[in-house]
Design a protein around this motif. Sequence first.
Motif, PDB file in Angstrom:
ATOM      1  N   PHE A 123      53.491  53.665 -10.562  1.00 41.70           N
ATOM      2  CA  PHE A 123      53.490  54.854  -9.709  1.00 41.70           C
ATOM      3  C   PHE A 123      52.179  55.624  -9.759  1.00 41.70           C
ATOM      4  O   PHE A 123      51.900  56.421  -8.884  1.00 41.70           O
ATOM      5  N   ILE A 124      51.369  55.388 -10.778  1.00 34.49           N
ATOM      6  CA  ILE A 124      50.063  56.037 -10.897  1.00 34.49           C
ATOM      7  C   ILE A 124      49.023  55.091 -10.305  1.00 34.49           C
ATOM      8  O   ILE A 124      49.022  53.902 -10.610  1.00 34.49           O
ATOM      9  N   PRO A 125      48.143  55.601  -9.479  1.00 30.23           N
ATOM     10  CA  PRO A 125      47.121  54.716  -8.891  1.00 30.23           C
ATOM     11  C   PRO A 125      46.080  54.286  -9.929  1.00 30.23           C
ATOM     12  O   PRO A 125      45.104  54.977 -10.173  1.00 30.23           O
ATOM     13  N   THR A 126      46.338  53.167 -10.574  1.00 36.30           N
ATOM     14  CA  THR A 126      45.398  52.586 -11.535  1.00 36.30           C
ATOM     15  C   THR A 126      45.182  51.121 -11.173  1.00 36.30           C
ATOM     16  O   THR A 126      45.891  50.556 -10.355  1.00 36.30           O
ATOM     17  N   THR A 127      44.220  50.536 -11.827  1.00 37.47           N
ATOM     18  CA  THR A 127      43.982  49.109 -11.610  1.00 37.47           C
ATOM     19  C   THR A 127      45.047  48.305 -12.353  1.00 37.47           C
ATOM     20  O   THR A 127      45.600  48.766 -13.359  1.00 37.47           O
ATOM     21  N   PRO A 128      45.353  47.117 -11.889  1.00 40.22           N
ATOM     22  CA  PRO A 128      46.360  46.281 -12.576  1.00 40.22           C
ATOM     23  C   PRO A 128      45.989  45.945 -14.015  1.00 40.22           C
ATOM     24  O   PRO A 128      46.852  45.605 -14.809  1.00 40.22           O
ATOM     25  N   TRP A 129      44.727  46.033 -14.378  1.00 38.02           N
ATOM     26  CA  TRP A 129      44.302  45.712 -15.737  1.00 38.02           C
ATOM     27  C   TRP A 129      44.898  46.661 -16.771  1.00 38.02           C
ATOM     28  O   TRP A 129      45.034  46.314 -17.931  1.00 38.02           O
TER      29      TRP A 129
END
Length: 65
Positions: A36-42
Amino acid sequence: MSAQSYNIGPHQRQRRVRSGLIALALGLSFVGLLLFIPTTPWWRLGALPLFWIALLGFFQAREKT
């Protein structure tokens, strides 16, 4: 002499299952939060140690080691 000797008793197996469940819940919560938080998949790789701890707890409790 018995054919099987176990390293841990029932109480310790319960503790390992409980710690495995807690680690699994924390890992799933962490991954769910990152979806739900816009982060990279890493960033989701950060949950890997939690899942590893959960698996170790479950396997150790099952094998009684």
